[in-house]
Design a protein around this motif. Structure first.
Motif, mmCIF file in Angstrom:
data_model
loop_
_atom_site.group_PDB
_atom_site.id
_atom_site.type_symbol
_atom_site.label_atom_id
_atom_site.label_comp_id
_atom_site.label_asym_id
_atom_site.label_seq_id
_atom_site.Cartn_x
_atom_site.Cartn_y
_atom_site.Cartn_z
ATOM 1 N N ASP A 109 -59.579 12.576 5.552
ATOM 2 C CA ASP A 109 -58.588 13.602 5.221
ATOM 3 C C ASP A 109 -57.179 13.052 5.459
ATOM 4 O OD1 ASP A 109 -56.723 15.751 5.411
ATOM 5 O OD2 ASP A 109 -58.329 17.145 5.914
ATOM 6 N N PRO A 110 -56.341 12.967 4.398
ATOM 7 C CA PRO A 110 -54.996 12.404 4.542
ATOM 8 C C PRO A 110 -54.105 13.204 5.501
ATOM 9 C CG PRO A 110 -55.533 12.714 2.216
ATOM 10 C CD PRO A 110 -56.633 13.320 3.022
ATOM 11 N N THR A 111 -54.224 14.527 5.513
ATOM 12 C CA THR A 111 -53.426 15.350 6.415
ATOM 13 C C THR A 111 -53.779 15.047 7.864
ATOM 14 O OG1 THR A 111 -53.242 17.105 4.764
ATOM 15 C CG2 THR A 111 -52.819 17.720 7.058
ATOM 16 N N ALA A 112 -55.058 14.959 8.145
ATOM 17 C CA ALA A 112 -55.501 14.634 9.505
ATOM 18 C C ALA A 112 -55.053 13.237 9.905
ATOM 19 C CB ALA A 112 -57.020 14.750 9.604
ATOM 20 N N MET A 113 -55.060 12.322 8.958
ATOM 21 C CA MET A 113 -54.633 10.952 9.261
ATOM 22 C C MET A 113 -53.145 10.912 9.602
ATOM 23 S SD MET A 113 -56.908 8.775 6.615
ATOM 24 C CE MET A 113 -57.200 7.313 7.597
ATOM 25 N N LYS A 114 -52.352 11.692 8.880
ATOM 26 C CA LYS A 114 -50.918 11.771 9.185
ATOM 27 C C LYS A 114 -50.697 12.415 10.550
ATOM 28 C CE LYS A 114 -49.491 12.214 4.368
ATOM 29 N NZ LYS A 114 -48.893 13.125 3.376
ATOM 30 N N LEU A 139 -54.068 2.684 23.927
ATOM 31 C CA LEU A 139 -53.410 3.423 22.856
ATOM 32 C C LEU A 139 -52.982 2.477 21.738
ATOM 33 C CD1 LEU A 139 -52.231 6.061 21.707
ATOM 34 C CD2 LEU A 139 -50.145 5.576 23.003
ATOM 35 N N THR A 140 -52.461 1.312 22.098
ATOM 36 C CA THR A 140 -52.004 0.343 21.090
ATOM 37 C C THR A 140 -53.153 -0.088 20.189
ATOM 38 O OG1 THR A 140 -50.266 -0.425 22.578
ATOM 39 C CG2 THR A 140 -50.847 -1.873 20.756
ATOM 40 N N ARG A 141 -54.327 -0.333 20.765
ATOM 41 C CA ARG A 141 -55.494 -0.707 19.950
ATOM 42 C C ARG A 141 -55.850 0.407 18.967
ATOM 43 N NH1 ARG A 141 -57.442 -2.942 24.623
ATOM 44 N NH2 ARG A 141 -58.628 -1.066 25.111
ATOM 45 N N GLU A 142 -55.910 1.643 19.472
ATOM 46 C CA GLU A 142 -56.233 2.780 18.603
ATOM 47 C C GLU A 142 -55.185 2.945 17.509
ATOM 48 O OE1 GLU A 142 -56.874 6.416 20.769
ATOM 49 O OE2 GLU A 142 -58.080 5.382 22.283
ATOM 50 N N MET A 143 -53.917 2.800 17.890
ATOM 51 C CA MET A 143 -52.826 2.943 16.922
ATOM 52 C C MET A 143 -52.938 1.904 15.816
ATOM 53 S SD MET A 143 -49.457 3.724 19.248
ATOM 54 C CE MET A 143 -48.338 3.675 17.853
ATOM 55 N N ASP A 144 -53.185 0.658 16.199
ATOM 56 C CA ASP A 144 -53.273 -0.422 15.215
ATOM 57 C C ASP A 144 -54.444 -0.218 14.258
ATOM 58 O OD1 ASP A 144 -51.044 -1.574 16.358
ATOM 59 O OD2 ASP A 144 -52.188 -3.083 17.506
ATOM 60 N N GLN A 145 -55.589 0.208 14.782
ATOM 61 C CA GLN A 145 -56.756 0.461 13.935
ATOM 62 C C GLN A 145 -56.482 1.596 12.957
ATOM 63 O OE1 GLN A 145 -59.799 1.242 16.834
ATOM 64 N NE2 GLN A 145 -60.247 -0.932 17.167
ATOM 65 N N HIS A 146 -55.894 2.662 13.458
ATOM 66 C CA HIS A 146 -55.610 3.817 12.600
ATOM 67 C C HIS A 146 -54.545 3.466 11.555
ATOM 68 C CE1 HIS A 146 -55.540 7.962 11.373
ATOM 69 N NE2 HIS A 146 -54.235 8.021 11.561
ATOM 70 N N LYS A 147 -53.527 2.731 11.960
ATOM 71 C CA LYS A 147 -52.472 2.323 11.030
ATOM 72 C C LYS A 147 -53.059 1.461 9.908
ATOM 73 C CE LYS A 147 -48.039 -0.052 10.788
ATOM 74 N NZ LYS A 147 -47.038 -0.847 11.508
ATOM 75 N N ALA A 148 -53.926 0.539 10.254
ATOM 76 C CA ALA A 148 -54.553 -0.324 9.240
ATOM 77 C C ALA A 148 -55.374 0.508 8.256
ATOM 78 C CB ALA A 148 -55.426 -1.375 9.915
ATOM 79 N N ARG A 149 -56.081 1.508 8.773
ATOM 80 C CA ARG A 149 -56.869 2.379 7.891
ATOM 81 C C ARG A 149 -55.960 3.168 6.950
ATOM 82 N NH1 ARG A 149 -61.346 6.951 9.561
ATOM 83 N NH2 ARG A 149 -62.021 7.332 7.426
ATOM 84 N N MET A 150 -54.844 3.660 7.472
ATOM 85 C CA MET A 150 -53.892 4.399 6.632
ATOM 86 C C MET A 150 -53.297 3.497 5.559
ATOM 87 S SD MET A 150 -51.869 6.851 9.340
ATOM 88 C CE MET A 150 -50.882 7.674 8.091
ATOM 89 N N GLU A 151 -52.925 2.283 5.947
ATOM 90 C CA GLU A 151 -52.356 1.332 4.976
ATOM 91 C C GLU A 151 -53.360 1.007 3.884
ATOM 92 O OE1 GLU A 151 -51.162 -1.785 7.654
ATOM 93 O OE2 GLU A 151 -49.121 -0.971 7.845
ATOM 94 N N ALA A 152 -54.628 0.854 4.245
ATOM 95 C CA ALA A 152 -55.674 0.552 3.268
ATOM 96 C C ALA A 152 -55.843 1.696 2.270
ATOM 97 C CB ALA A 152 -56.995 0.279 3.975
ATOM 98 N N GLY A 154 -53.320 3.641 1.415
ATOM 99 C CA GLY A 154 -52.015 3.863 0.781
ATOM 100 C C GLY A 154 -51.256 5.057 1.333
ATOM 101 N N ILE A 155 -51.513 5.434 2.587
ATOM 102 C CA ILE A 155 -50.829 6.569 3.213
ATOM 103 C C ILE A 155 -49.680 6.026 4.055
ATOM 104 C CG2 ILE A 155 -51.070 8.543 4.781
ATOM 105 C CD1 ILE A 155 -54.073 8.563 4.077
ATOM 106 N N ASP A 156 -48.516 6.646 3.914
ATOM 107 C CA ASP A 156 -47.322 6.238 4.658
ATOM 108 C C ASP A 156 -47.587 6.317 6.157
ATOM 109 O OD1 ASP A 156 -44.735 5.623 5.460
ATOM 110 O OD2 ASP A 156 -43.948 7.631 5.022
ATOM 111 N N THR A 157 -47.265 5.252 6.877
ATOM 112 C CA THR A 157 -47.522 5.205 8.322
ATOM 113 C C THR A 157 -46.324 5.645 9.155
ATOM 114 O OG1 THR A 157 -46.884 2.878 8.438
ATOM 115 C CG2 THR A 157 -49.232 3.366 8.091
ATOM 116 N N GLN A 158 -45.194 5.897 8.534
ATOM 117 C CA GLN A 158 -43.998 6.336 9.263
ATOM 118 C C GLN A 158 -44.004 7.858 9.408
ATOM 119 O OE1 GLN A 158 -41.875 4.272 10.796
ATOM 120 N NE2 GLN A 158 -43.277 2.690 10.075
ATOM 121 N N GLN A 159 -44.899 8.354 10.229
ATOM 122 C CA GLN A 159 -45.065 9.796 10.420
ATOM 123 C C GLN A 159 -44.331 10.244 11.684
ATOM 124 O OE1 GLN A 159 -46.410 11.582 8.015
ATOM 125 N NE2 GLN A 159 -46.904 9.711 6.904
ATOM 126 N N THR A 160 -43.013 10.321 11.597
ATOM 127 C CA THR A 160 -42.210 10.685 12.762
ATOM 128 C C THR A 160 -41.890 12.178 12.816
ATOM 129 O OG1 THR A 160 -40.176 10.137 11.585
ATOM 130 C CG2 THR A 160 -41.163 8.394 12.955
#
Length: 175
Positions: A109-114, A139-152, A154-160
């Motif tokens: 789910d893209p919304t959940a990923m954001k 946290l850094t490991r989890e963040m990196d894994q999730h970011k890579a999945r989002m990039e794969a 095509g979901i924007d990772t800059q969710q501020t």
């Protein structure tokens, strides 16, 4: 809509300590003045005036709550503390539905990923601002894994920014 802002952690801690001291001193002064006034007005010389002292402190608590929300909350000297409070409230709103978020992330789910990405970014900043580095490597490991999945995907990772609609989208899953 809450937005993560870049902040200097050391300056943040310095400013929040300062605002805490200011609030504490104002509360102490109010409590002392109100307790002393209550005893002077209603108390008995040499008698048991504990209830008047406690009443003065209670009124000081109520007055401080009103001052915090009505006057101090919008002051520049309180801005870092207010930001920290809002950040933690935003993270808690996600934590409360985290099992729905993680289940939806597993389904792609893209919304959940954001939402999870915002949570990771916000939690990382909170750890930095609070000076808590103990949980940062996990946290850094989890963040990196999730970011890579989002990039794969095509979901924007800059969710501020935390969009309240994302939270609402997860709530039907919990019913």
């Amino acid at each position: 809509m809450f937005e993560i802002q870049p902040m200097n952690a050391e300056r943040f801690r310095q400013q929040t300590r300062r605002s805490t001291v200011i609030i504490a001193l104002i509360f102490l002064a109010l409590a002392m003045v109100l307790s002393t006034s209550a005893v002077a007005l209603f108390g008995e010389p040499g008698g048991d005036n504990l209830r008047f002292n406690v009443g003065g402190v209670f009124v000081a608590v109520l007055l401080m709550a009103a001052l915090m929300r009505g006057k101090f909350w919008s002051q520049d000297w309180m801005a870092p503390a207010v930001y920290g409070w809002r950040l933690k409230r935003s993270l808690m709103s996600i934590t409360n539905i985290m099992h729905q978020v993680t289940a939806a992330v597993e389904q792609g789910d893209p919304t959940a990923m954001k939402l999870l990405r915002f949570y990771h970014l916000g939690l990382s900043q909170m750890h930095e601002l609070d000076g808590n580095s103990s949980d940062h490597s996990q946290l850094t490991r989890e963040m990196d894994q999730h970011k890579a999945r989002m990039e794969a995907l095509g979901i924007d990772t800059q969710q501020t920014q935390l969009d309240p609609a994302w939270l609402e989208a997860m709530k039907p899953l919990s019913r």
